[in-house]
Design an enzyme around this catalytic site. Structure first.
Site, short mmCIF file in Angstrom:
data_model
loop_
_atom_site.label_atom_id
_atom_site.label_comp_id
_atom_site.label_asym_id
_atom_site.label_seq_id
_atom_site.Cartn_x
_atom_site.Cartn_y
_atom_site.Cartn_z
N TYR A 85 0.84 -1.20 0.00
CA TYR A 85 0.00 0.00 0.00
C TYR A 85 0.87 1.25 0.00
O TYR A 85 0.59 2.22 -0.69
CB TYR A 85 -0.93 0.01 1.22
CG TYR A 85 -1.99 1.08 1.13
CD1 TYR A 85 -3.25 0.78 0.61
CD2 TYR A 85 -1.72 2.39 1.51
CE1 TYR A 85 -4.21 1.76 0.48
CE2 TYR A 85 -2.69 3.38 1.39
CZ TYR A 85 -3.94 3.07 0.87
OH TYR A 85 -4.89 4.03 0.74
N PHE A 137 -8.27 21.06 -24.54
CA PHE A 137 -8.52 19.63 -24.57
C PHE A 137 -9.73 19.37 -23.69
O PHE A 137 -9.92 20.02 -22.67
CB PHE A 137 -7.31 18.80 -24.14
CG PHE A 137 -7.56 17.33 -24.33
CD1 PHE A 137 -7.59 16.78 -25.61
CD2 PHE A 137 -7.85 16.51 -23.26
CE1 PHE A 137 -7.90 15.44 -25.80
CE2 PHE A 137 -8.15 15.16 -23.45
CZ PHE A 137 -8.16 14.63 -24.72
N THR A 138 -10.54 18.40 -24.10
CA THR A 138 -11.85 18.17 -23.48
C THR A 138 -11.79 18.06 -21.95
O THR A 138 -12.40 18.85 -21.23
CB THR A 138 -12.47 16.89 -24.08
OG1 THR A 138 -11.52 15.83 -23.98
CG2 THR A 138 -12.82 17.11 -25.54
N ASP A 228 0.84 20.23 -20.40
CA ASP A 228 0.19 18.94 -20.62
C ASP A 228 1.19 18.13 -21.44
O ASP A 228 1.33 18.34 -22.65
CB ASP A 228 -1.13 19.14 -21.37
CG ASP A 228 -1.89 17.83 -21.56
OD1 ASP A 228 -1.25 16.77 -21.53
OD2 ASP A 228 -3.12 17.89 -21.76
N LYS A 271 -0.73 7.54 -23.42
CA LYS A 271 -0.36 7.96 -24.78
C LYS A 271 1.13 7.67 -24.99
O LYS A 271 1.49 6.52 -25.18
CB LYS A 271 -0.68 9.44 -25.00
CG LYS A 271 -1.99 9.93 -24.35
CD LYS A 271 -3.25 9.40 -24.99
CE LYS A 271 -4.55 9.80 -24.31
NZ LYS A 271 -4.77 11.07 -23.73
N ARG A 395 -14.18 14.87 -33.60
CA ARG A 395 -13.49 15.97 -32.95
C ARG A 395 -14.01 17.26 -33.59
O ARG A 395 -13.33 17.87 -34.41
CB ARG A 395 -11.97 15.86 -33.10
CG ARG A 395 -11.31 14.89 -32.11
CD ARG A 395 -11.53 15.32 -30.72
NE ARG A 395 -10.84 14.53 -29.71
CZ ARG A 395 -11.38 14.25 -28.50
NH1 ARG A 395 -12.59 14.62 -28.21
NH2 ARG A 395 -10.69 13.59 -27.60
N PHE A 462 -19.46 13.95 -25.93
CA PHE A 462 -19.06 13.10 -27.06
C PHE A 462 -18.93 11.63 -26.67
O PHE A 462 -19.10 10.75 -27.49
CB PHE A 462 -17.74 13.60 -27.69
CG PHE A 462 -16.58 13.63 -26.73
CD1 PHE A 462 -16.41 14.69 -25.87
CD2 PHE A 462 -15.67 12.58 -26.67
CE1 PHE A 462 -15.35 14.72 -24.96
CE2 PHE A 462 -14.61 12.60 -25.79
CZ PHE A 462 -14.46 13.68 -24.92
#
Ligand SMILES: *Cc1c(COP(=O)(O)O)cnc(C)c1O
Length: 470
Positions: A85, A137-138, A228, A271, A395, A462
């Site tokens: 943990y 970005f969303t 980001d 990504k 998009r 979306f």
């Protein structure tokens, strides 16, 4: 800066063309469906590709997020999971990998990118402050808005033009930003939210010159600059290829230099970092980090696991080091470009230049007879699936959502359908199939009818919206 793009990166490797720097050890069979099966599946899914079952998909280009293939070394890393943990040794491996590769001082694991976006938004935004960004970005914008921030797009105008060949369409327009700062007051700017590369603009990179100028401006006005970093490795590749003085630098060195000009970053490791789940938040400021480290236990888990299993952190640490290999990134972008070149040669309208992770079909030019309120990009994704079983995503106006103040649709200039390529998953022959499918629906473009939205969820619509044929 040059506006002409060199055709090849062969200089670094001394080879004529790229090839995948790996061979295949295990395969997963694909299922080809019939047109009738696809019509049924798509109607069940409300014409939203996010609501299809993956077993009904042939080639899955919905997203490159968490869909990449791990290496044998990453799979081996899973067996080294230390599922304690607290204080898992895999956490320390991850911390070291982020420090070495990205260069930030303090590192916090999170379950995926939006976990980090949530934390940074909560600790760094006061209600009513502006958050300038190079396009949106969303999930990033949603977390900023939920924290009371007011998003402002300060990307260069070329980013909104799918046909502009500008080599760094992700760049911030410094004069737009500076005029916001002088109008609102530096105190009213929460931080600069910089993404490299810019997904919504078509995977477009930010130049080193831009981040350097931003650093200067931020120092002058005492504003923080956060990155980001989700697709920053791909961004580093474009800097190496296009920006003067970087052709002989390694991807790792370019990445470190870029990050060193920012105060911290959030990451979706699903990504660039070649894992199926994971992310992190990294900050240089000790006090701000202290706040994030406290908040992470409320939403993600203890600061040495952040919602992840130990094995996931190990796979991420290994993936980070693999992601900055020249051979890897060159082949990754080479494959995206291969598909882009096929479609460009067939005169299919795509966003230019081709970006890092996906091909973006320009639905406005694909279906000029449809208005934006008839959801041309959503329609295109539906038609592509019906024709071939290839899954893409919207998009455009659906992804852009509504203005939180007025409740009206955002009407983005870009109305795109994204074909995102998972890393190390599909072959060049799969790309040929995809190109044939897109060309087939392009040939029948005049008969496409558009869609109506029959269900609209409140957040990030979306993902779960439903549509029907008129
Ligand atoms: C995917 C993504 C995110 C969000 O990360 P998740 O892991 O999906 O939560 C944030 N920013 C960018 C640029 C992304 O592509």
């Amino acid at each position: 800066m040059t506006t002409h793009l060199p055709a090849t990166t062969g200089r670094q490797l001394g080879r004529r063309s790229w090839a995948e720097p790996w061979k295949i050890k295990m395969v997963e069979p694909l299922r080809v469906t019939t047109p009738a099966e696809r019509a049924h599946a798509l109607a069940e899914a409300g014409y939203n590709t996010f609501l299809l079952r993956s077993e009904d998909v042939y080639i899955d280009l919905l997203t490159d997020s968490g869909t990449s293939a791990m290496s044998d070394r990453q799979w081996a890393g899973l067996l080294l999971g230390d599922e304690a943990y607290a204080g898992s040794r895999n956490f320390y491996a991850l911390e070291e990998a982020v420090r070495d590769t990205y260069g930030y001082r303090h590192v916090l694991p999170v379950h995926q990118g939006r976990g980090a976006e949530h934390l940074i938004s909560q600790i760094a935004i006061r209600s009513g402050q502006f958050v300038p960004s190079n396009m949106y970005f969303t999930t990033t914008r949603l977390h900023q808005e939920r924290a009371g921030g007011v998003f402002v797009d300060v990307i260069i105008d070329e980013a909104h033009d799918p046909q502009s060949e500008h080599p760094f369409k992700g760049d911030v327009d410094i004069s737009k930003l500076e005029s916001l700062i002088t109008r609102a007051g530096a105190d009213q700017i929460a931080y600069i939210s910089l993404a490299g590369t810019v997904n919504m603009a078509g995977g477009q990179p930010v130049s080193m010159a831009c981040v350097r100028a931003l650093r200067e401006l931020c120092d002058q006005y005492r504003i923080r600059l956060f990155l980001d970093a989700t697709r920053m490795v791909e961004n580093a590749f474009f800097i190496q290829e296009r920006e003067e003085g970087y052709a002989d630098k390694t991807i790792a060195a370019i990445l470190r230099e870029f990050c060193s000009l920012t105060d911290g970053a959030w990451m979706s490791a699903k990504k660039d970092s070649l894992v199926n789940i994971g992310g992190w938040l990294a900050l240089n400021d000790a006090d701000l980090f202290e706040e994030a480290r406290n908040l992470v236990v409320v939403f993600e888990g203890l600061h040495t696991y952040g919602g992840l299993a130990g094995r996931d952190m190990e796979a991420m640490a290994i993936g980070i080091t693999e992601s900055v290999q020249q051979d890897h990134i060159r082949a990754r972008i080479g494959q995206v470009r291969y598909l882009g070149d096929l479609l460009t040669a067939a005169d299919v309208p795509v966003v230019r230049p081709v970006g890092g992770h996906a091909i973006f079909l320009d639905a406005r030019r694909f279906y000029p007879h449809l208005t934006q309120d008839e959801f041309p990009a959503q329609t295109l994704a539906a038609e592509l699936y019906l024709d071939s079983g290839v899954r893409a995503m919207e998009r455009g106006i659906v992804s852009a959502g509504r203005d939180p103040k007025t409740g009206d649709h955002h009407h983005p200039k870009l109305e795109l359908t994204r074909l995102a390529i998972p890393r190390r998953v599909y072959t060049q022959a799969h790309m040929d199939i995809v190109a044939e499918a897109v060309e087939a629906i392009y040939a029948q473009r005049d008969s496409a009818k558009g869609l109506i939205m029959t269900y609209e969820p409140r957040y990030l619509r979306f993902f779960q919206a439903r549509f029907d044929r008129p």
